[in-house]
Each structure stands twice: as structure tokens, then as C-alpha cells.
Design a protein around this motif. Structure first.
Motif, PDB file in Angstrom:
ATOM      1  N   VAL A  40       0.853  -1.183   0.000  1.00  0.00           N
ATOM      2  CA  VAL A  40       0.000   0.000   0.000  1.00  0.00           C
ATOM      3  C   VAL A  40       0.890   1.234   0.000  1.00  0.00           C
ATOM      4  O   VAL A  40       2.060   1.174   0.388  1.00  0.00           O
ATOM      5  CB  VAL A  40      -0.956   0.059   1.227  1.00  0.00           C
ATOM      6  CG1 VAL A  40      -1.923  -1.095   1.242  1.00  0.00           C
ATOM      7  CG2 VAL A  40      -0.207   0.153   2.522  1.00  0.00           C
ATOM      8  N   LEU A  78      -4.002   0.926  -2.520  1.00  0.00           N
ATOM      9  CA  LEU A  78      -3.378  -0.362  -2.830  1.00  0.00           C
ATOM     10  C   LEU A  78      -2.431  -0.195  -4.018  1.00  0.00           C
ATOM     11  O   LEU A  78      -2.723   0.550  -4.950  1.00  0.00           O
ATOM     12  CB  LEU A  78      -4.442  -1.404  -3.169  1.00  0.00           C
ATOM     13  CG  LEU A  78      -5.344  -1.832  -2.016  1.00  0.00           C
ATOM     14  CD1 LEU A  78      -6.534  -2.614  -2.534  1.00  0.00           C
ATOM     15  CD2 LEU A  78      -4.563  -2.671  -1.030  1.00  0.00           C
ATOM     16  N   ALA A  96       0.118  -5.591  -4.451  1.00  0.00           N
ATOM     17  CA  ALA A  96      -0.925  -6.230  -3.644  1.00  0.00           C
ATOM     18  C   ALA A  96      -1.946  -6.983  -4.487  1.00  0.00           C
ATOM     19  O   ALA A  96      -2.738  -7.752  -3.945  1.00  0.00           O
ATOM     20  CB  ALA A  96      -1.635  -5.182  -2.792  1.00  0.00           C
ATOM     21  N   VAL A 156      -5.439  -9.493  -3.520  1.00  0.00           N
ATOM     22  CA  VAL A 156      -6.751  -8.849  -3.487  1.00  0.00           C
ATOM     23  C   VAL A 156      -7.704  -9.640  -4.378  1.00  0.00           C
ATOM     24  O   VAL A 156      -7.462  -9.825  -5.562  1.00  0.00           O
ATOM     25  CB  VAL A 156      -6.666  -7.374  -3.961  1.00  0.00           C
ATOM     26  CG1 VAL A 156      -8.049  -6.755  -4.020  1.00  0.00           C
ATOM     27  CG2 VAL A 156      -5.752  -6.574  -3.047  1.00  0.00           C
TER      28      VAL A 156
END
Length: 187
Positions: A77, A101, A105, A109
Motif C-alpha cells: 500500500v 493499494l 498487492a 486482493v
């Protein structure tokens, strides 16, 4: 003529026995089928993760802010301070951060809804230590019980159910023999 029919019959018998599908499965083949299935359909545990504009109070939310700073240090992040209200000689200061984000990531996710995301907190992979336990029910089905070990992700601190009783789960899969594809996990 008799020799020709004998050759043709022997050729047909050899051909039929060679085309017969293998109806038994061993431990290594069962492990390979389960590994292939887990690559296509991974087992994991999820949690909800807040991002966007979030306000932290210095006394109450510093632990939560620490989780976000840990993710920022790993590059998952980006954290930017938008507003800081520091009260003189007070513990009730407040900070507003914009949390976004990053591309790093994205494998963790699963779903995004506005300012919340569903993220993987734990992934389960086939354990190397415990062997695959299987029982062949009949010639075309088998039950396979495997041990899946837990691998935590960087989002693991956001797991609400943090009391983990074990670092593995045991799961049973049903395998079915398909004439076209061989042994496959039946859903």
C-alpha cells in the motif's frame, strides 16, 4: 488365410488391452492430481481490508496504523498523510491518511468495493511432511485425504479470527476417473 485371421485377431486383442484405461491410482498419482487441482483452485482464508481516507486517533488507533505502515514498508500500500491535528500536550491527536493499494498487492486482493477489499490472509498448500491418505472406493472413484499447511500473507494482521488452533487443515477430496482426462477432482 488362417494365418491372416490369427494375426488380425491377435492385433485386435493387443489393441484392446493397450487402449484399456488405468483404473488404479497410487499415492504419488493422487498427490499429483491434488496438486494440479490446488494450482487451479487454491484454498485460502480471507478478510475485509479498509483503504482510502482513514482517520487514526493517536491513543486508540496507533496499533491499527502500525499494521498499515507495515504494509507500506513492504510496498503493498502507499500511505500519505493528508491531515494532522496535533493537540498541544494532549494524547488525543488525530491523523488522516490516504491509503491506496499498489500493484504489488493485486495477487492477494480478490475483490474491491469502494473503500473495502477482500484480501487473502492465509493460503493453504499441500504439506510435504504428511503423506496423502487415499482409499479407492471402486474402479472409477477414490477418496483422498490430504494435509494442507497454512502460509500467512502480509495481510494476515487484518484477520479478525486471529486465534489459530493449528497451522494446517485436513481436507478430503473425491477423485473420479474420466476416460478422456484420467483422474480428476470431482466438485
Amino acid at each position: 488365410m488362417k494365418k491372416l485371421t490369427i494375426y488380425i485377431l491377435s492385433f485386435i486383442i493387443v489393441g484392446l488391452t493397450a487402449c484399456k484405461t488405468k483404473t488404479t491410482i497410487n499415492q504419488d498419482e493422487a498427490a499429483e492430481v491434488i496438486t494440479d487441482y490446488l494450482k487451479a483452485n487454491p484454498e485460502y482464508k480471507t478478510a475485509r481490508f479498509n483503504f482510502g481516507e482513514i482517520k487514526f486517533n493517536s491513543t486508540n488507533d496507533m496499533f491499527e496504523l502500525g499494521k498499515y505502515k507495515s504494509l507500506a514498508s513492504k510496498g503493498l500500500v502507499s500511505l500519505s498523510l493528508k491531515e494532522a491535528k496535533k493537540k498541544f500536550l494532549s494524547k488525543d491527536s488525530s491523523y488522516v491518511y490516504q491509503i491506496t493499494l499498489t500493484d504489488k498487492a493485486s495477487p492477494l486482493v480478490l475483490k474491491q468495493d469502494g473503500d473495502k477489499a477482500t484480501v487473502k490472509v492465509v493460503e493453504y498448500v499441500l504439506s510435504d511432511e504428511k503423506p496423502v491418505d487415499f482409499a479407492q472406493v471402486n474402479s472409477s472413484t477414490a477418496k483422498v485425504t490430504v494435509s494442507l499447511k497454512m502460509t500467512t500473507t502480509d495481510f494476515e494482521p487484518f484477520d479478525k479470527d486471529a486465534n489459530k488452533n493449528s497451522n494446517f487443515i485436513t481436507k478430503t477430496y473425491k477423485l473420479k476417473l474420466s476416460k478422456d482426462e484420467g483422474w480428476k477432482v470431482q466438485k
